[in-house]
Design a protein around this motif. Structure first.
Motif, PDB file in Angstrom:
ATOM      1  N   ARG A 170      54.972  47.484  43.472  1.00 45.62           N
ATOM      2  CA  ARG A 170      54.339  47.398  42.389  1.00 45.62           C
ATOM      3  C   ARG A 170      52.769  47.035  42.521  1.00 45.62           C
ATOM      4  O   ARG A 170      52.389  46.204  43.322  1.00 45.62           O
ATOM      5  N   ARG A 171      51.941  47.429  41.731  1.00 45.07           N
ATOM      6  CA  ARG A 171      50.728  47.413  41.728  1.00 45.07           C
ATOM      7  C   ARG A 171      50.145  46.400  40.884  1.00 45.07           C
ATOM      8  O   ARG A 171      50.710  46.094  39.812  1.00 45.07           O
ATOM      9  N   LEU A 172      49.103  45.607  41.302  1.00 45.85           N
ATOM     10  CA  LEU A 172      48.342  44.411  40.569  1.00 45.85           C
ATOM     11  C   LEU A 172      46.827  44.919  40.700  1.00 45.85           C
ATOM     12  O   LEU A 172      46.394  45.008  41.626  1.00 45.85           O
ATOM     13  N   TYR A 173      46.285  44.934  39.441  1.00 43.40           N
ATOM     14  CA  TYR A 173      44.905  44.983  39.300  1.00 43.40           C
ATOM     15  C   TYR A 173      44.419  43.735  38.694  1.00 43.40           C
ATOM     16  O   TYR A 173      44.936  43.515  37.700  1.00 43.40           O
ATOM     17  N   VAL A 174      43.035  43.101  39.233  1.00 43.86           N
ATOM     18  CA  VAL A 174      42.568  42.048  38.526  1.00 43.86           C
ATOM     19  C   VAL A 174      41.376  42.599  37.845  1.00 43.86           C
ATOM     20  O   VAL A 174      40.314  43.248  38.813  1.00 43.86           O
ATOM     21  N   ALA A 175      40.756  42.382  36.724  1.00 42.71           N
ATOM     22  CA  ALA A 175      39.624  42.744  36.121  1.00 42.71           C
ATOM     23  C   ALA A 175      38.580  41.764  36.032  1.00 42.71           C
ATOM     24  O   ALA A 175      39.175  40.621  35.720  1.00 42.71           O
ATOM     25  N   TYR A 176      37.497  41.825  36.895  1.00 38.82           N
ATOM     26  CA  TYR A 176      36.392  40.951  36.872  1.00 38.82           C
ATOM     27  C   TYR A 176      35.270  41.363  35.982  1.00 38.82           C
ATOM     28  O   TYR A 176      34.893  42.356  36.105  1.00 38.82           O
ATOM     29  N   GLY A 177      34.667  40.410  35.246  1.00 41.54           N
ATOM     30  CA  GLY A 177      33.425  40.532  34.349  1.00 41.54           C
ATOM     31  C   GLY A 177      32.422  39.716  35.199  1.00 41.54           C
ATOM     32  O   GLY A 177      32.682  39.082  36.362  1.00 41.54           O
ATOM     33  N   PRO A 178      31.440  39.478  34.631  1.00 43.08           N
ATOM     34  CA  PRO A 178      30.151  38.767  34.986  1.00 43.08           C
ATOM     35  C   PRO A 178      30.516  37.410  35.550  1.00 43.08           C
ATOM     36  O   PRO A 178      30.031  36.898  36.313  1.00 43.08           O
ATOM     37  N   ALA A 179      31.429  36.523  34.657  1.00 41.78           N
ATOM     38  CA  ALA A 179      31.657  35.121  34.815  1.00 41.78           C
ATOM     39  C   ALA A 179      32.966  35.006  35.488  1.00 41.78           C
ATOM     40  O   ALA A 179      33.479  33.922  35.616  1.00 41.78           O
ATOM     41  N   ALA A 234      37.158  36.601  36.496  1.00 37.64           N
ATOM     42  CA  ALA A 234      38.294  37.034  36.151  1.00 37.64           C
ATOM     43  C   ALA A 234      38.851  37.148  34.418  1.00 37.64           C
ATOM     44  O   ALA A 234      38.671  36.018  33.958  1.00 37.64           O
ATOM     45  N   VAL A 235      38.875  38.308  34.056  1.00 41.51           N
ATOM     46  CA  VAL A 235      38.922  38.576  32.532  1.00 41.51           C
ATOM     47  C   VAL A 235      40.584  38.734  32.211  1.00 41.51           C
ATOM     48  O   VAL A 235      40.881  38.807  31.046  1.00 41.51           O
ATOM     49  N   GLY A 236      41.194  39.476  33.282  1.00 39.43           N
ATOM     50  CA  GLY A 236      42.558  39.874  32.832  1.00 39.43           C
ATOM     51  C   GLY A 236      43.257  40.394  34.104  1.00 39.43           C
ATOM     52  O   GLY A 236      42.699  40.793  35.081  1.00 39.43           O
ATOM     53  N   THR A 237      44.657  40.683  33.934  1.00 36.76           N
ATOM     54  CA  THR A 237      45.404  41.435  34.803  1.00 36.76           C
ATOM     55  C   THR A 237      46.071  42.896  34.299  1.00 36.76           C
ATOM     56  O   THR A 237      46.395  42.849  33.152  1.00 36.76           O
ATOM     57  N   VAL A 238      46.160  43.751  35.207  1.00 39.98           N
ATOM     58  CA  VAL A 238      47.143  44.908  34.851  1.00 39.98           C
ATOM     59  C   VAL A 238      48.084  44.855  35.883  1.00 39.98           C
ATOM     60  O   VAL A 238      47.890  45.155  37.029  1.00 39.98           O
ATOM     61  N   ARG A 239      49.369  44.681  35.565  1.00 41.41           N
ATOM     62  CA  ARG A 239      50.418  44.795  36.582  1.00 41.41           C
ATOM     63  C   ARG A 239      51.481  45.605  36.428  1.00 41.41           C
ATOM     64  O   ARG A 239      51.769  45.879  35.147  1.00 41.41           O
ATOM     65  N   GLU A 240      51.914  46.520  37.456  1.00 44.40           N
ATOM     66  CA  GLU A 240      52.923  47.379  37.116  1.00 44.40           C
ATOM     67  C   GLU A 240      54.250  46.644  37.051  1.00 44.40           C
ATOM     68  O   GLU A 240      54.574  45.971  37.955  1.00 44.40           O
ATOM     69  N   ILE A 241      54.801  46.772  35.996  1.00 43.88           N
ATOM     70  CA  ILE A 241      56.312  46.322  35.843  1.00 43.88           C
ATOM     71  C   ILE A 241      57.490  47.315  35.928  1.00 43.88           C
ATOM     72  O   ILE A 241      58.681  46.847  36.199  1.00 43.88           O
ATOM     73  N   GLU A 242      57.175  48.391  35.734  1.00 49.23           N
ATOM     74  CA  GLU A 242      58.106  49.465  36.072  1.00 49.23           C
ATOM     75  C   GLU A 242      57.192  50.774  36.655  1.00 49.23           C
ATOM     76  O   GLU A 242      56.152  50.841  36.510  1.00 49.23           O
ATOM     77  N   ASP A 243      58.076  51.836  37.180  1.00 52.21           N
ATOM     78  CA  ASP A 243      57.302  53.203  37.653  1.00 52.21           C
ATOM     79  C   ASP A 243      56.277  53.454  36.749  1.00 52.21           C
ATOM     80  O   ASP A 243      56.922  54.147  35.806  1.00 52.21           O
ATOM     81  N   GLY A 244      55.140  53.420  36.545  1.00 52.83           N
ATOM     82  CA  GLY A 244      54.137  54.084  35.742  1.00 52.83           C
ATOM     83  C   GLY A 244      53.922  53.181  34.429  1.00 52.83           C
ATOM     84  O   GLY A 244      53.132  53.656  33.692  1.00 52.83           O
ATOM     85  N   ILE A 245      54.496  51.991  34.210  1.00 53.68           N
ATOM     86  CA  ILE A 245      54.345  51.285  33.013  1.00 53.68           C
ATOM     87  C   ILE A 245      53.809  49.892  33.525  1.00 53.68           C
ATOM     88  O   ILE A 245      54.208  49.133  34.318  1.00 53.68           O
ATOM     89  N   PHE A 246      52.681  49.541  32.832  1.00 49.27           N
ATOM     90  CA  PHE A 246      51.719  48.493  33.169  1.00 49.27           C
ATOM     91  C   PHE A 246      51.737  47.385  31.900  1.00 49.27           C
ATOM     92  O   PHE A 246      51.410  47.741  30.962  1.00 49.27           O
ATOM     93  N   PRO A 253      51.886  38.954  27.997  1.00 51.58           N
ATOM     94  CA  PRO A 253      50.879  40.056  27.826  1.00 51.58           C
ATOM     95  C   PRO A 253      50.662  40.553  26.494  1.00 51.58           C
ATOM     96  O   PRO A 253      51.326  40.332  25.675  1.00 51.58           O
ATOM     97  N   VAL A 254      49.603  41.250  26.275  1.00 52.81           N
ATOM     98  CA  VAL A 254      49.113  41.797  25.132  1.00 52.81           C
ATOM     99  C   VAL A 254      49.897  42.982  24.809  1.00 52.81           C
ATOM    100  O   VAL A 254      50.021  43.506  23.842  1.00 52.81           O
ATOM    101  N   GLY A 255      50.354  43.736  25.886  1.00 53.60           N
ATOM    102  CA  GLY A 255      51.056  44.930  25.556  1.00 53.60           C
ATOM    103  C   GLY A 255      51.580  45.622  26.893  1.00 53.60           C
ATOM    104  O   GLY A 255      51.046  45.298  27.868  1.00 53.60           O
ATOM    105  N   GLN A 256      52.376  46.557  26.874  1.00 56.44           N
ATOM    106  CA  GLN A 256      52.811  47.503  27.948  1.00 56.44           C
ATOM    107  C   GLN A 256      52.372  48.926  27.630  1.00 56.44           C
ATOM    108  O   GLN A 256      52.577  49.364  26.472  1.00 56.44           O
ATOM    109  N   TYR A 257      51.894  49.640  28.827  1.00 55.36           N
ATOM    110  CA  TYR A 257      51.256  50.971  28.509  1.00 55.36           C
ATOM    111  C   TYR A 257      51.643  51.741  29.588  1.00 55.36           C
ATOM    112  O   TYR A 257      51.851  51.336  30.643  1.00 55.36           O
TER     113      TYR A 257
END
Length: 70
Positions: free
Chosen positions: A7-16, A18-30, A40-44
């Protein structure tokens, strides 16, 4: 031989920081979770869609964060 999918995990960094994460929860679903949120705010479907969803939850006028895979 059995193949496993890591499973993949991405951390989103802004100027200040970390602002959030994108985590793979199933094959191709994040799942997108904003920093400080309890859930989570949603699954995509697809990493690109999930990253855009995270950006859409930032304050208006925010710069696009840098996504780093962990």
């Amino acid at each position: 031989m059995a193949m496993t999918h890591q499973r993949r995990l991405y951390v989103a960094y802004g100027p200040a920081g970390a602002v959030g994460t994108v985590r793979e929860i199933e094959d191709g679903i994040f799942a997108v979770t904003m920093a400080g949120a309890d859930a989570p705010v949603g699954q995509y479907e697809g990493i690109g869609v999930a990253k855009n969803a995270l950006v859409s939850h930032l304050r208006p006028g925010s710069d696009r964060p840098e996504f780093r895979e962990h």
